[in-house]
Scaffold this active site. Sequence first.
Site, PDB file in Angstrom:
ATOM      1  N   ASP A 184      -3.723  15.690 -13.683  1.00  0.00           N
ATOM      2  CA  ASP A 184      -3.310  14.716 -14.712  1.00  0.00           C
ATOM      3  C   ASP A 184      -2.862  15.387 -15.997  1.00  0.00           C
ATOM      4  OD1 ASP A 184      -5.783  12.154 -13.882  1.00  0.00           O
ATOM      5  OD2 ASP A 184      -3.952  12.822 -12.905  1.00  0.00           O
ATOM      6  N   ARG A 195      -1.395   1.633 -20.394  1.00  0.00           N
ATOM      7  CA  ARG A 195      -2.359   1.460 -19.294  1.00  0.00           C
ATOM      8  C   ARG A 195      -3.539   2.407 -19.445  1.00  0.00           C
ATOM      9  NH1 ARG A 195      -0.383   2.849 -13.860  1.00  0.00           N
ATOM     10  NH2 ARG A 195      -2.627   2.884 -13.640  1.00  0.00           N
ATOM     11  N   LYS A 204     -10.990   6.530 -18.769  1.00  0.00           N
ATOM     12  CA  LYS A 204     -10.289   5.492 -17.986  1.00  0.00           C
ATOM     13  C   LYS A 204     -10.721   5.542 -16.531  1.00  0.00           C
ATOM     14  CE  LYS A 204      -5.967   6.130 -16.153  1.00  0.00           C
ATOM     15  NZ  LYS A 204      -5.903   5.820 -14.734  1.00  0.00           N
ATOM     16  N   ASN A 205     -10.754   6.741 -15.930  1.00  0.00           N
ATOM     17  CA  ASN A 205     -10.981   6.839 -14.484  1.00  0.00           C
ATOM     18  C   ASN A 205     -12.436   6.661 -14.099  1.00  0.00           C
ATOM     19  OD1 ASN A 205      -8.283   7.014 -14.127  1.00  0.00           O
ATOM     20  ND2 ASN A 205      -8.234   9.237 -13.934  1.00  0.00           N
ATOM     21  N   ARG A 218       0.560   7.141  -1.969  1.00  0.00           N
ATOM     22  CA  ARG A 218      -0.857   7.198  -2.342  1.00  0.00           C
ATOM     23  C   ARG A 218      -1.673   6.586  -1.182  1.00  0.00           C
ATOM     24  NH1 ARG A 218      -0.986   7.425  -7.964  1.00  0.00           N
ATOM     25  NH2 ARG A 218      -3.188   7.971  -7.821  1.00  0.00           N
ATOM     26  N   CYS A 248       0.858   4.309  -9.900  1.00  0.00           N
ATOM     27  CA  CYS A 248       1.898   5.207 -10.401  1.00  0.00           C
ATOM     28  C   CYS A 248       2.818   5.695  -9.271  1.00  0.00           C
ATOM     29  CB  CYS A 248       1.244   6.440 -11.021  1.00  0.00           C
ATOM     30  SG  CYS A 248       0.433   6.069 -12.545  1.00  0.00           S
TER      31      CYS A 248
HETATM   32  C1  EPZ Z   1      -7.497   9.551  -9.026  1.00  0.00           C
HETATM   33  O1  EPZ Z   1      -6.463   9.025  -8.196  1.00  0.00           O
HETATM   34  C2  EPZ Z   1      -7.044   9.246 -10.432  1.00  0.00           C
HETATM   35  N1  EPZ Z   1      -6.927   7.801 -10.604  1.00  0.00           N
HETATM   36  C3  EPZ Z   1      -5.700   9.919 -10.707  1.00  0.00           C
HETATM   37  O2  EPZ Z   1      -5.416   9.712 -12.075  1.00  0.00           O
HETATM   38  C4  EPZ Z   1      -5.834  11.427 -10.476  1.00  0.00           C
HETATM   39  O3  EPZ Z   1      -4.557  12.015 -10.616  1.00  0.00           O
HETATM   40  C5  EPZ Z   1      -6.378  11.690  -9.069  1.00  0.00           C
HETATM   41  O4  EPZ Z   1      -7.608  10.980  -8.876  1.00  0.00           O
HETATM   42  C6  EPZ Z   1      -6.650  13.173  -8.845  1.00  0.00           C
HETATM   43  O5  EPZ Z   1      -7.592  13.627  -9.779  1.00  0.00           O
HETATM   44  C7  EPZ Z   1      -8.060   7.088 -10.789  1.00  0.00           C
HETATM   45  O6  EPZ Z   1      -9.161   7.624 -10.815  1.00  0.00           O
HETATM   46  C8  EPZ Z   1      -7.891   5.604 -10.972  1.00  0.00           C
HETATM   47  P1  EPZ Z   1      -7.076  11.194  -4.967  1.00  0.00           P
HETATM   48  P2  EPZ Z   1      -6.715   8.914  -6.601  1.00  0.00           P
HETATM   49  O7  EPZ Z   1      -7.546  10.221  -3.963  1.00  0.00           O
HETATM   50  O8  EPZ Z   1      -8.137   8.599  -6.357  1.00  0.00           O
HETATM   51  C9  EPZ Z   1      -4.611  12.347  -1.119  1.00  0.00           C
HETATM   52  C10 EPZ Z   1      -4.208   9.018 -13.907  1.00  0.00           C
HETATM   53  O9  EPZ Z   1      -3.172   9.432 -14.411  1.00  0.00           O
HETATM   54  N2  EPZ Z   1      -5.329  11.238  -0.477  1.00  0.00           N
HETATM   55  O10 EPZ Z   1      -8.054  12.171  -5.556  1.00  0.00           O
HETATM   56  O11 EPZ Z   1      -5.678   8.034  -6.045  1.00  0.00           O
HETATM   57  C11 EPZ Z   1      -3.651  11.855  -2.183  1.00  0.00           C
HETATM   58  O12 EPZ Z   1      -2.418  11.498  -1.612  1.00  0.00           O
HETATM   59  C12 EPZ Z   1      -4.294   8.888 -12.416  1.00  0.00           C
HETATM   60  O13 EPZ Z   1      -5.256   8.710 -14.532  1.00  0.00           O
HETATM   61  C13 EPZ Z   1      -5.182  11.056   0.898  1.00  0.00           C
HETATM   62  O14 EPZ Z   1      -4.458  11.790   1.569  1.00  0.00           O
HETATM   63  O15 EPZ Z   1      -6.410  10.408  -6.177  1.00  0.00           O
HETATM   64  C14 EPZ Z   1      -3.527  13.045  -3.094  1.00  0.00           C
HETATM   65  O16 EPZ Z   1      -2.578  13.939  -2.560  1.00  0.00           O
HETATM   66  C15 EPZ Z   1      -3.010   9.314 -11.736  1.00  0.00           C
HETATM   67  N3  EPZ Z   1      -5.853  10.032   1.485  1.00  0.00           N
HETATM   68  C16 EPZ Z   1      -4.918  13.688  -3.023  1.00  0.00           C
HETATM   69  O17 EPZ Z   1      -5.550  13.147  -1.849  1.00  0.00           O
HETATM   70  C17 EPZ Z   1      -6.685   9.188   0.776  1.00  0.00           C
HETATM   71  O18 EPZ Z   1      -7.285   8.271   1.387  1.00  0.00           O
HETATM   72  C18 EPZ Z   1      -5.807  13.372  -4.210  1.00  0.00           C
HETATM   73  O19 EPZ Z   1      -5.806  11.966  -4.387  1.00  0.00           O
HETATM   74  C19 EPZ Z   1      -6.813   9.394  -0.611  1.00  0.00           C
HETATM   75  C20 EPZ Z   1      -6.134  10.430  -1.214  1.00  0.00           C
END
Ligand code: EPZ
Length: 425
Positions: A312, A404, A23-24, A123, A118
């Site tokens: 996840d 989803r 998915k991701n 986020r 989510c």
């Molecule tokens: C991706 O989300 C995945 N979603 C998430 O999967 C997954 O949990 C996450 O990566 C971590 O592996 C998709 O790929 C569509 P991050 P993403 O940016 O990109 C902080 C699922 O269930 N952060 O790696 O949104 C953020 O708050 C979903 O499939 C900032 O501070 O996650 C978090 O604490 C849920 N500023 C950490 O980084 C930013 O600009 C990691 O978030 C971006 C992120």
Amino acid sequence: MSQYFSINGGKPLAGTVTISGAKNAAVAIIPAAILAGETCVLENLPRIADVRGLKNILTGLGAAVDYTEGAAMRIDPTTIKGTDATFSEVSAMRASYYLLGAMLGTYGEVELALPGGCVIGTRPIDQHLKGMRALGAKIYLDESRNILRAQCNRLRGAEIFFDVVSVGATVNVMLAACKAEGQTVLCNVAKEPHVVDVANFLNMMGAKVKGAGTDMIRITGVPQMHGCSYSVIPDQIETGTYMIAAAATQGDVIIKNVIPTHMEAVTAKLMESGARVREGDDGYDFFLRVSMDGRPRPCNIKTMVYPGFPTDLQQPMMAYLCRAQGTSVVTENIFESRFNHAKELRRLGASIVVAKRVAKVKGVERLRGGDMSATDLRAGASLIIGALAAQGVSKVHNIGYIDRGYEDMEGKLQALGARIERVTQ
Ligand code: EPZ
């Protein structure tokens, strides 16, 4: 009309399940196809709501998208009429933020409805914006309309050190940098398998991306990209979900179409808890065989960026540890509030105490059926695993979250002997 899963638990899962496309990876690769300027053919996309949603978004932009679920998706971006991506389907899906990198990198501008997604904590996308600005983009935020406008006639390569390791920001800035002038160096990047899969897709379209999967990604901008055919990798998180479900039900399950190296953190934890995990290949596909007798030993989980234990799978793993022969400590280091599933699992008789980013799970001998509601995609998977492990009948509501991100979950579980039905009320 709402739907829920009715699950009569307590029966070991047994048999074979085949993993779908990631998915991701898919939710990034579909918008990334805009960069090609020609038709791309995408194979092995999971049949999930997020893929259908992105098809509708690209169609809404004017792209010609030919897609029958289960077959390849053909995307021709040459008919995209404009750069207004503020319609409702866009804001309904978090992954639509990838349109920022894809459209800025292709057209030099985009107007984008900011993403939803989510409920696992705020986020932010500050790192995405940091990267785009470093490449020369002007970013205007209209907070009242929740709209972002980005503009830059010619993106220029830059050196970017991310403040936090972010899957989304790493991928989004990679997209924007493909056709930027000169060299871009991204440091402190995410190394997840789906990040590498997106980089491989970009290179198939003629980009020059090196180092994906390491701490530093180098991108040399190219003036033009081209169409290609590409097959998405198997889903690491779906694989882990079925590994954990097999162990939680004391079952014996063969999980096909997997990449075992992506699963090392999960395999290690399941084996630490007493499950058996064997790797094999049938001459064509790798598979993992997961089996378990009795209750798990307690083990501590700390979610980390890849190759650490994936956030996840923290939620599904917690459901498994609810029946451990002792107390497990689960620490969520990636998101600040990803324990909403704990209160739902307590309805099965689980004993879980949450304090900020740490949950203490005191294993109980038996879980009993109960009524639960999913609060996000992976929380839903956690509740289903809890219900499968519990004695008696459970209900899991809000299963739209499941649809989803998991392809035909009830069908795959039924094929493993689970007594699970989708009920419309
Ligand atoms: C991706 O989300 C995945 N979603 C998430 O999967 C997954 O949990 C996450 O990566 C971590 O592996 C998709 O790929 C569509 P991050 P993403 O940016 O990109 C902080 C699922 O269930 N952060 O790696 O949104 C953020 O708050 C979903 O499939 C900032 O501070 O996650 C978090 O604490 C849920 N500023 C950490 O980084 C930013 O600009 C990691 O978030 C971006 C992120």
